[in-house]
Scaffold this motif. Sequence first.
Motif, PDB file in Angstrom:
ATOM      1  N   ARG A 194      -8.273   1.465  -1.113  1.00 18.03           N
ATOM      2  CA  ARG A 194      -8.056   2.499  -1.968  1.00 18.03           C
ATOM      3  C   ARG A 194      -6.452   2.320  -2.618  1.00 18.03           C
ATOM      4  O   ARG A 194      -6.405   2.379  -4.010  1.00 18.03           O
ATOM      5  CB  ARG A 194      -7.774   3.838  -1.306  1.00 18.03           C
ATOM      6  CG  ARG A 194      -7.628   5.223  -2.297  1.00 18.03           C
ATOM      7  CD  ARG A 194      -7.448   6.466  -1.387  1.00 18.03           C
ATOM      8  NE  ARG A 194      -6.173   6.313  -0.635  1.00 18.03           N
ATOM      9  CZ  ARG A 194      -5.840   7.093   0.323  1.00 18.03           C
ATOM     10  NH1 ARG A 194      -6.887   8.051   0.810  1.00 18.03           N
ATOM     11  NH2 ARG A 194      -4.741   6.926   1.083  1.00 18.03           N
ATOM     12  N   GLU A 195      -5.517   2.137  -2.017  1.00 16.58           N
ATOM     13  CA  GLU A 195      -4.341   1.764  -2.508  1.00 16.58           C
ATOM     14  C   GLU A 195      -4.177   0.559  -3.339  1.00 16.58           C
ATOM     15  O   GLU A 195      -3.495   0.749  -4.378  1.00 16.58           O
ATOM     16  CB  GLU A 195      -3.331   1.552  -1.373  1.00 16.58           C
ATOM     17  CG  GLU A 195      -3.166   2.817  -0.592  1.00 16.58           C
ATOM     18  CD  GLU A 195      -2.411   3.916  -0.807  1.00 16.58           C
ATOM     19  OE1 GLU A 195      -1.097   3.488  -0.899  1.00 16.58           O
ATOM     20  OE2 GLU A 195      -2.869   5.007  -1.307  1.00 16.58           O
ATOM     21  N   ASP A 196      -4.675  -0.621  -3.201  1.00 17.46           N
ATOM     22  CA  ASP A 196      -4.590  -1.661  -4.118  1.00 17.46           C
ATOM     23  C   ASP A 196      -5.664  -2.807  -3.390  1.00 17.46           C
ATOM     24  O   ASP A 196      -5.469  -3.397  -2.431  1.00 17.46           O
ATOM     25  CB  ASP A 196      -3.194  -2.330  -3.750  1.00 17.46           C
ATOM     26  CG  ASP A 196      -2.925  -3.377  -4.877  1.00 17.46           C
ATOM     27  OD1 ASP A 196      -3.797  -4.240  -5.238  1.00 17.46           O
ATOM     28  OD2 ASP A 196      -1.576  -3.529  -5.120  1.00 17.46           O
ATOM     29  N   THR A 209       7.097   6.100   4.575  1.00 13.50           N
ATOM     30  CA  THR A 209       6.025   5.715   3.794  1.00 13.50           C
ATOM     31  C   THR A 209       6.568   4.428   2.863  1.00 13.50           C
ATOM     32  O   THR A 209       7.634   4.626   2.305  1.00 13.50           O
ATOM     33  CB  THR A 209       5.501   6.864   2.793  1.00 13.50           C
ATOM     34  OG1 THR A 209       5.443   7.998   3.456  1.00 13.50           O
ATOM     35  CG2 THR A 209       4.473   6.609   1.992  1.00 13.50           C
ATOM     36  N   ARG A 249       0.714  10.553   7.001  1.00 17.30           N
ATOM     37  CA  ARG A 249       0.566   9.318   7.599  1.00 17.30           C
ATOM     38  C   ARG A 249       0.795   9.643   9.209  1.00 17.30           C
ATOM     39  O   ARG A 249       1.713  10.389   9.633  1.00 17.30           O
ATOM     40  CB  ARG A 249       1.463   8.362   7.213  1.00 17.30           C
ATOM     41  CG  ARG A 249       1.433   8.064   5.708  1.00 17.30           C
ATOM     42  CD  ARG A 249      -0.082   7.599   5.342  1.00 17.30           C
ATOM     43  NE  ARG A 249      -0.955   7.007   6.201  1.00 17.30           N
ATOM     44  CZ  ARG A 249      -2.157   7.503   6.518  1.00 17.30           C
ATOM     45  NH1 ARG A 249      -2.650   8.322   5.887  1.00 17.30           N
ATOM     46  NH2 ARG A 249      -2.824   6.674   7.281  1.00 17.30           N
ATOM     47  N   ALA A 262      -6.434   1.061   2.572  1.00 18.45           N
ATOM     48  CA  ALA A 262      -5.651   0.016   1.799  1.00 18.45           C
ATOM     49  C   ALA A 262      -6.430  -0.519   0.730  1.00 18.45           C
ATOM     50  O   ALA A 262      -5.782  -0.712  -0.465  1.00 18.45           O
ATOM     51  CB  ALA A 262      -5.464  -1.312   2.766  1.00 18.45           C
ATOM     52  N   HIS A 298      10.182  13.456   0.842  1.00 16.94           N
ATOM     53  CA  HIS A 298       8.973  13.856   0.591  1.00 16.94           C
ATOM     54  C   HIS A 298       8.721  14.994   1.514  1.00 16.94           C
ATOM     55  O   HIS A 298       8.822  15.057   2.649  1.00 16.94           O
ATOM     56  CB  HIS A 298       8.135  12.819   0.867  1.00 16.94           C
ATOM     57  CG  HIS A 298       8.346  11.786   2.411  1.00 16.94           C
ATOM     58  ND1 HIS A 298       9.494  11.238   2.127  1.00 16.94           N
ATOM     59  CD2 HIS A 298       8.238  11.997   3.586  1.00 16.94           C
ATOM     60  CE1 HIS A 298       9.850  10.617   3.447  1.00 16.94           C
ATOM     61  NE2 HIS A 298       9.088  10.994   4.101  1.00 16.94           N
ATOM     62  N   PHE A 354       1.001  -1.173  -0.089  1.00 12.83           N
ATOM     63  CA  PHE A 354      -0.089  -0.192  -0.087  1.00 12.83           C
ATOM     64  C   PHE A 354       0.913   1.188  -0.104  1.00 12.83           C
ATOM     65  O   PHE A 354       1.257   1.604   1.106  1.00 12.83           O
ATOM     66  CB  PHE A 354      -0.942  -0.275   1.349  1.00 12.83           C
ATOM     67  CG  PHE A 354      -1.767  -1.276   1.273  1.00 12.83           C
ATOM     68  CD1 PHE A 354      -2.625  -1.838   0.118  1.00 12.83           C
ATOM     69  CD2 PHE A 354      -1.552  -2.146   2.233  1.00 12.83           C
ATOM     70  CE1 PHE A 354      -3.332  -2.926   0.330  1.00 12.83           C
ATOM     71  CE2 PHE A 354      -2.091  -3.328   2.214  1.00 12.83           C
ATOM     72  CZ  PHE A 354      -3.150  -3.698   1.320  1.00 12.83           C
ATOM     73  N   PRO A 355       1.076   1.608  -1.273  1.00 16.05           N
ATOM     74  CA  PRO A 355       2.393   2.789  -1.561  1.00 16.05           C
ATOM     75  C   PRO A 355       2.264   3.827  -0.554  1.00 16.05           C
ATOM     76  O   PRO A 355       3.316   4.420  -0.012  1.00 16.05           O
ATOM     77  CB  PRO A 355       2.609   2.828  -2.815  1.00 16.05           C
ATOM     78  CG  PRO A 355       0.953   2.643  -3.478  1.00 16.05           C
ATOM     79  CD  PRO A 355       0.510   1.542  -2.335  1.00 16.05           C
ATOM     80  N   ASN A 356       1.186   4.359  -0.294  1.00 10.22           N
ATOM     81  CA  ASN A 356       1.190   5.631   0.336  1.00 10.22           C
ATOM     82  C   ASN A 356       0.756   5.538   2.054  1.00 10.22           C
ATOM     83  O   ASN A 356       0.589   6.486   2.409  1.00 10.22           O
ATOM     84  CB  ASN A 356       0.140   6.616  -0.105  1.00 10.22           C
ATOM     85  CG  ASN A 356       0.307   6.889  -1.518  1.00 10.22           C
ATOM     86  OD1 ASN A 356       1.406   7.477  -1.886  1.00 10.22           O
ATOM     87  ND2 ASN A 356      -0.500   6.642  -2.638  1.00 10.22           N
ATOM     88  N   MET A 357       0.754   4.384   2.262  1.00 10.73           N
ATOM     89  CA  MET A 357       0.560   4.267   3.854  1.00 10.73           C
ATOM     90  C   MET A 357       2.075   3.812   4.444  1.00 10.73           C
ATOM     91  O   MET A 357       2.926   3.367   3.809  1.00 10.73           O
ATOM     92  CB  MET A 357      -0.399   3.158   4.010  1.00 10.73           C
ATOM     93  CG  MET A 357      -1.818   3.177   3.532  1.00 10.73           C
ATOM     94  SD  MET A 357      -2.830   1.729   3.421  1.00 10.73           S
ATOM     95  CE  MET A 357      -3.236   1.923   5.268  1.00 10.73           C
TER      96      MET A 357
END
Lengths: 300, 262, 403
Positions: C278-280, B154, C393, C276, C77, B96-99
Amino acid sequence: MEYFLELFLGGLTRGSIYALIALGYTMVYGIIELINFAHGEIYMIGAFTALIVASVLTLFGLNQIAILVLASITAVIYSAAYGFTVEKIAYKPLRHAQRLSPLISAIGMSIFLQNYVLLAQTSDFLPFPSLIPDFEFWEAYSHIIGSAELVILITTTIVMILLTFLIKFTKIGKAMRATAQDRNMAMLVGVNVNQVISMTFIIGSALAAVGGVLIASHIGMINFYIGFIAGIKAFTAAVLGGIGSIPGAVLGSLVLGLTESFATGYVSSDYEDVFAFALLVLILIFRPAGILGRSTTQKV
Amino acid sequence: MEPILDVKKLTMDFGGLRAMDHLDLDVMEKEIVALIGPNGAGKTTFFNCITGIYTPTKGDILISPPGKTRERINGLKPNHITEKGMARTFQNIRLFPNMSVLENVMIGRHCRLNSGVIGAVVKGKSTIREEKAVVEDSYKILEKIGLAEYVNETAKNLPYGAQRRLEIARAMATEPFLILLDEPAAGMNPQETRELEELIKKIRDVEGLSVLLIEHDMKIVMSLSDRIFVMDYGKKIAQGTPDEIKNNPVVIKAYLGEEVDA
Amino acid sequence: MIKFSEIKKSFLVSLWFMFLTFPIMVIRVNPIEKTVQWRWRNMMIIGIGSFLLSFVWRFMLERKESGQKKADVFGIHKISFIQRILQEPKIYIPLLIVTGVFAIVFPFIFSAYQTNIMITALMYVMLGLGLNIVVGLAGLLDLGYVAFYAVGAYSYALLNYHFGLGFWTVLPIGAVLGVIFGILLGFPVLRLRGDYLAIVTLGFGEIIRLILENWNEFSFGPSGIANIPRPGFFGIEFSLQSATNYIYYMMIGLTLFTIFVVNRLQNSRIGRAWMALREDEVACQAMGIDKTKTKLTAFALGATWAGMVGVIFAAKTTFINPASFTFLESAMILSIVVIGGMGSIIGVVIGALILILLPEYLRAFSDYRMMLFGAILVIMMVFRPQGIISNVRRTYKFQGKQQ
Ligand SMILES: Nc1ncnc2c1ncn2[C@@H]1O[C@H](COP(=O)(O)OP(=O)(O)OP(=O)(O)O)[C@@H](O)[C@H]1O
Ligand SMILES: [Mg+2]
């Protein structure tokens, strides 16, 4: 029986207009898997351009056939130009973005274009000149199908045949098919994918403009909002036939046109749009691959 | 003893293409089994079928989790199969790339937790306790896998090797009895590969899990596996211990043109 | 110094746009009176405007690309300026206090008209937060959100008309009806892929509106329902002014309640599962999350807020008809979520305030409001898909264990 025939031909006419718009959805989806939400607006802009050109030329006192031809050509050119520009602004920068981003961008574009026409022109319905003449030789049959409808059916058929030729036999057509099948592979064998995508938008938009001119002069009224409903219906038709499939789009459009025609003719005309939406919901739920589409397993 | 995973005559068709053809495979408790074969042999397809992502055309998949009865799991949804104790990683990393790294592992704990919507809003004692436990448990798993330094990072910003390890950590968090690893060493440098080898051993020896491993790196396969299954064009062409496989002429032929650095 | 080639590029862009907008921007025909109006000034504006904007556009695109490259190479980031402010207690606590005081004294400083606008803005904050659950957290693009809003509004109007039920009774009923409709509509569509889901929800939204428009016996058709009572307070009758103030404070309370609930949800087991998802989706299922159930929860919970705000809307305006529940309404709420930052609560609050208040106060803008929304959706997607305030996050501390 005659009523049935009338409804049937009315449905075909309707369906063939949807087909002209649906092709744009299906071609774009086939190539970049995007629901080009702004496509309905391209069609609306085509109709508006034709109206503007026709009105100006009427003032200059040109004859009807010349006006019809010039207005249609201008509409086609402008719609194509808008389609091309929309792709460059709203979709091209998002080629590698998350899947929903281009769709949201497309919705934004659609709202933008609607309001652009609303503000630059008017929110009222404008009367559209009936550009298509009434043929005398057709007089005897005109209670079943008017000459305008006849022209729509014939024009659509010709356009479809031309499109088939374009896609089957020309170089750009082959490149489009290759890109639709596998974009990376097409790129490897030297297809200029950006050019193919632009071309797809141009062709799709031009077809929509033809549809716009025909329907506007048939119904005789346009406003900035006609693209929204027509767009959704054409999209329904494209999904019904199997999105991504060109024959599917035509078939789906005819089925939708006939369904609407019979439903409003025999059931109730109040719910005309509900039938289309309900059909859309039902297909997507029960057969998302459409009539001609094949269901595939998503590769993991 | 009964195998904990017993696959019989598993077949998968994609339209006209038969990607997997009457495949038999079994894994015993605390065993490391490798599934190898040339590119496109159907190895990933096998994983997708037994984890419920694809619905196989034919065949049976039976599991006997330690201490539980044997059952058939064909046609179950992926999440139910994970609940039953088979967890996997993906060949083309699917984090889950953005978590954050910790959250990725916490997602793995999801199916072992209970709190629902009401619990989330009211945040009663049991929810608070559960949330505290999930954070701690997840952190412990990260420590075990050697990712503790990245907890709050992340996921998409991790180095490649660490991302592969995080996939393993996430799978471990679901408390599986069998863990399925799809090319865990792909794209790793020699140092990372060695660490991975250690890790897989630890998963079996310390954690007591069984491992089913798809891998192209023959060094790992030969040194880790108890048994090896070889696939080609969707069919099983050989099975046996590493030594048997190394000397099997059929296997060598299938791999001809590909290097077998065993 | 700007290079010549850049100027040439912008010049060509400007020519292209002058050509493109020529028929629609310059010519205006009046087919009834048969007159044509030529507005050459517009062409000049377009020419100059697109010349300048094309510089900005290219500059922004370049900046975005180089920013991405940097992040890729160094794993940096950047945390935006606003986020840094929001993380610093010395700054955000006074900010919160000032905002709070301002919110409390607002009706006393400003006119009832202003208070009404603020009420509307707060309604959109709630709607935005509700839709944020569906779109921002769970990643389900719901284009028919307005349907649930309509359900809420009509349930109050009709329940009041037929049975005389009061506002406070119907408010929870509206929420529950929202959930029920959310589940009813959600169940069949949730296994569809993302973009199809968007279109089907749009279809559902339109179907509900068309039914309200055409089913006269049930909904009184296009003429709508009037004389809906404002919210009461233990049977006390209010003057218009104090009724407005009352609704205002009620809205402040409800908005805080919404923020509280959404925040709790976001940081829970369910909230993580939504993200999760939403991500994949595939990985999510493989990790043991029930896709359908999780999506349905998001859909239903999002609909709850729409149902509730619908009831409030009916009570506030005292008149509703189907025209208030068009697709554009859904698009507006979506813009709020997108501009604010999908998944970020503060982002959505700020987004709603900007999008609702700005056009109100900058009168010159109000005609351009919808066009602006459209442009914002495109521009945000192209340049800043994470919104003004991207969802950061949460970090966890482990004593002594971390370096
Ligand atoms: N969803 C799908 N639809 C159609 N064909 C598929 C699908 N998934 C896999 N295939 C095909 O099945 C065959 C086996 O693929 P698979 O990914 O299982 O191979 P693999 O053994 O994992 O190869 P690699 O070592 O490259 O990972 C390939 O020909 C592939 O194209
Ligand atoms: Mg594979």
